[in-house]
Design a protein around this motif. Sequence first.
Motif, PDB file in Angstrom:
ATOM      1  N   ARG A 278       0.827  -1.201   0.000  1.00 55.25           N
ATOM      2  CA  ARG A 278       0.000   0.000   0.000  1.00 55.25           C
ATOM      3  C   ARG A 278       0.864   1.255   0.000  1.00 55.25           C
ATOM      4  O   ARG A 278       0.478   2.287  -0.523  1.00 55.25           O
ATOM      5  N   ARG A 279       2.038   1.202   0.621  1.00 59.04           N
ATOM      6  CA  ARG A 279       2.859   2.416   0.757  1.00 59.04           C
ATOM      7  C   ARG A 279       4.134   2.363  -0.084  1.00 59.04           C
ATOM      8  O   ARG A 279       5.036   3.175   0.116  1.00 59.04           O
ATOM      9  N   GLU A 280       4.183   1.414  -0.993  1.00 56.58           N
ATOM     10  CA  GLU A 280       5.401   1.218  -1.796  1.00 56.58           C
ATOM     11  C   GLU A 280       5.842   2.499  -2.504  1.00 56.58           C
ATOM     12  O   GLU A 280       7.032   2.810  -2.578  1.00 56.58           O
ATOM     13  N   ASP A 281       4.862   3.238  -2.989  1.00 56.41           N
ATOM     14  CA  ASP A 281       5.152   4.461  -3.731  1.00 56.41           C
ATOM     15  C   ASP A 281       5.902   5.499  -2.909  1.00 56.41           C
ATOM     16  O   ASP A 281       6.628   6.323  -3.449  1.00 56.41           O
ATOM     17  N   GLU A 282       5.691   5.458  -1.591  1.00 59.04           N
ATOM     18  CA  GLU A 282       6.361   6.428  -0.713  1.00 59.04           C
ATOM     19  C   GLU A 282       7.733   5.928  -0.263  1.00 59.04           C
ATOM     20  O   GLU A 282       8.449   6.622   0.453  1.00 59.04           O
ATOM     21  N   SER A 283       8.054   4.697  -0.637  1.00 52.29           N
ATOM     22  CA  SER A 283       9.318   4.110  -0.177  1.00 52.29           C
ATOM     23  C   SER A 283      10.421   4.364  -1.206  1.00 52.29           C
ATOM     24  O   SER A 283      10.173   4.897  -2.281  1.00 52.29           O
ATOM     25  N   LEU A 284      11.630   3.936  -0.869  1.00 49.95           N
ATOM     26  CA  LEU A 284      12.757   4.120  -1.776  1.00 49.95           C
ATOM     27  C   LEU A 284      12.786   3.069  -2.890  1.00 49.95           C
ATOM     28  O   LEU A 284      13.721   3.031  -3.679  1.00 49.95           O
ATOM     29  N   TYR A 285      11.750   2.223  -2.958  1.00 54.66           N
ATOM     30  CA  TYR A 285      11.587   1.390  -4.157  1.00 54.66           C
ATOM     31  C   TYR A 285      11.147   2.278  -5.318  1.00 54.66           C
ATOM     32  O   TYR A 285      11.311   1.936  -6.474  1.00 54.66           O
ATOM     33  N   ASN A 286      10.554   3.414  -4.970  1.00 50.49           N
ATOM     34  CA  ASN A 286      10.190   4.411  -5.970  1.00 50.49           C
ATOM     35  C   ASN A 286      11.467   5.193  -6.351  1.00 50.49           C
ATOM     36  O   ASN A 286      12.052   5.891  -5.527  1.00 50.49           O
ATOM     37  N   VAL A 287      11.862   5.018  -7.595  1.00 55.28           N
ATOM     38  CA  VAL A 287      13.128   5.577  -8.063  1.00 55.28           C
ATOM     39  C   VAL A 287      13.209   7.092  -7.851  1.00 55.28           C
ATOM     40  O   VAL A 287      14.253   7.643  -7.500  1.00 55.28           O
ATOM     41  N   GLN A 288      12.071   7.756  -8.032  1.00 55.28           N
ATOM     42  CA  GLN A 288      12.022   9.201  -7.851  1.00 55.28           C
ATOM     43  C   GLN A 288      12.349   9.594  -6.409  1.00 55.28           C
ATOM     44  O   GLN A 288      13.109  10.513  -6.146  1.00 55.28           O
ATOM     45  N   ARG A 289      11.744   8.861  -5.473  1.00 58.74           N
ATOM     46  CA  ARG A 289      11.998   9.105  -4.040  1.00 58.74           C
ATOM     47  C   ARG A 289      13.463   8.879  -3.694  1.00 58.74           C
ATOM     48  O   ARG A 289      14.060   9.630  -2.926  1.00 58.74           O
ATOM     49  N   LEU A 290      13.987   7.805  -4.251  1.00 52.29           N
ATOM     50  CA  LEU A 290      15.378   7.464  -3.965  1.00 52.29           C
ATOM     51  C   LEU A 290      16.294   8.584  -4.453  1.00 52.29           C
ATOM     52  O   LEU A 290      17.223   9.000  -3.769  1.00 52.29           O
ATOM     53  N   ARG A 291      15.972   9.077  -5.621  1.00 54.68           N
ATOM     54  CA  ARG A 291      16.764  10.153  -6.190  1.00 54.68           C
ATOM     55  C   ARG A 291      16.697  11.409  -5.311  1.00 54.68           C
ATOM     56  O   ARG A 291      17.724  12.024  -5.020  1.00 54.68           O
ATOM     57  N   GLU A 292      15.490  11.732  -4.846  1.00 51.15           N
ATOM     58  CA  GLU A 292      15.320  12.919  -3.986  1.00 51.15           C
ATOM     59  C   GLU A 292      16.142  12.793  -2.721  1.00 51.15           C
ATOM     60  O   GLU A 292      16.716  13.765  -2.222  1.00 51.15           O
ATOM     61  N   ARG A 293      16.197  11.584  -2.170  1.00 51.20           N
ATOM     62  CA  ARG A 293      16.956  11.326  -0.957  1.00 51.20           C
ATOM     63  C   ARG A 293      18.434  11.635  -1.095  1.00 51.20           C
ATOM     64  O   ARG A 293      19.143  11.891  -0.122  1.00 51.20           O
TER      65      ARG A 293
END
Length: 295
Positions: A278-293
């Motif tokens: 359910r929350r995968e999109d907010e995790s670092l599996y989301n490439v965009q999120r990982l990049r922002e980090r």
Amino acid sequence: MGGAALLLAATDALPLRAMQWLKVDGGPDAMVAAVNYDPGVCLAANASQNALTGEILFRTPSLLGGQAAKAGLSCASCHVNGGDNPNFHFPNASGAPGTADVSNSFFSATGGNGTFDPVSIPNLAEPGKVSRADPGELEAFLKTLIVVEFAGEEPHPAALSALADYIRALRSCEVQGESGRSLAGDLALVERAALMAERRMAERDEDMARLLVAGARDTLGRIYERFAGDDLRKERNSIEHSSITLHAASRETGSSNRIASFAVWRETFHGLRQILQRREDESLYNVQRLRERLE
Ligand code: HEC
């Protein structure tokens, strides 16, 4: 862009453990691509249960000994999905990115050959120096690799056989999209490792069971890393709980208690899967999120 690469290598705030062993020439985009690197290696469709067991061991740091295990390094850290890793860089063991000196005394006090001679990490799906013929040379090579080069404990013959069959089952395949990592894939690995561990326990094969539980828990640790940030604290707690209860189930001595504990673990694991997906999109599996980090 050399400056950006240095900056990424120097910070200890890297969100994923595997990033410590990568050296990229470029900024966040290059690091994201490197940590999600997909060498285009798959398991043969008819891979045996033994090969599937080998896949778990291949990803388990506790198979290796000494410095490597302490650092959290597994076979898969160098051979991503059984392939190569062009950006791998381990201090004192690598030359150019993508190389390692496995006979370096850094990994083993006895295996070190005294010279620094890093070579490219080979893609194990391709024919190499060691014959893949069954059985023999490959098992002997792996035993020496683990015991001498990495100062690991002498592996159980069943563990060597599983690792060798995993390597024999590797094939080149089409690259699977932009990302080599997925939550679904990691969850499937955890579930499979736990199931195999339980089976080994029923057969009183404690050594293999221990390695498989360690493999499941290491994968849970990698899922945990990807669920970073304050908003996902509850999810991280659930992952941690799953890891602790799996360990406890594997420590049950009586077989009926063990079967019951594993059944409870599996049920809560199915719940965990839903919570995480359910929350995968907010995790670092989301490439965009990982990049922002990494910015
Ligand atoms: C630190 C990085 C690193 C780790 C960890 C590592 N390897 Fe390797 N591996 C290499 C390198 C580099 C070579 C090439 C060595 C050579 O050619 O002398 C290699 C070679 C091999 C080969 C021989 C391939 C051929 O040419 O036929 C096999 C098989 C292999 N590794 C399996 C494993 C397994 C299984 C593990 C875990 C127990 C493992 N490796 C862990 C870096 C690594």
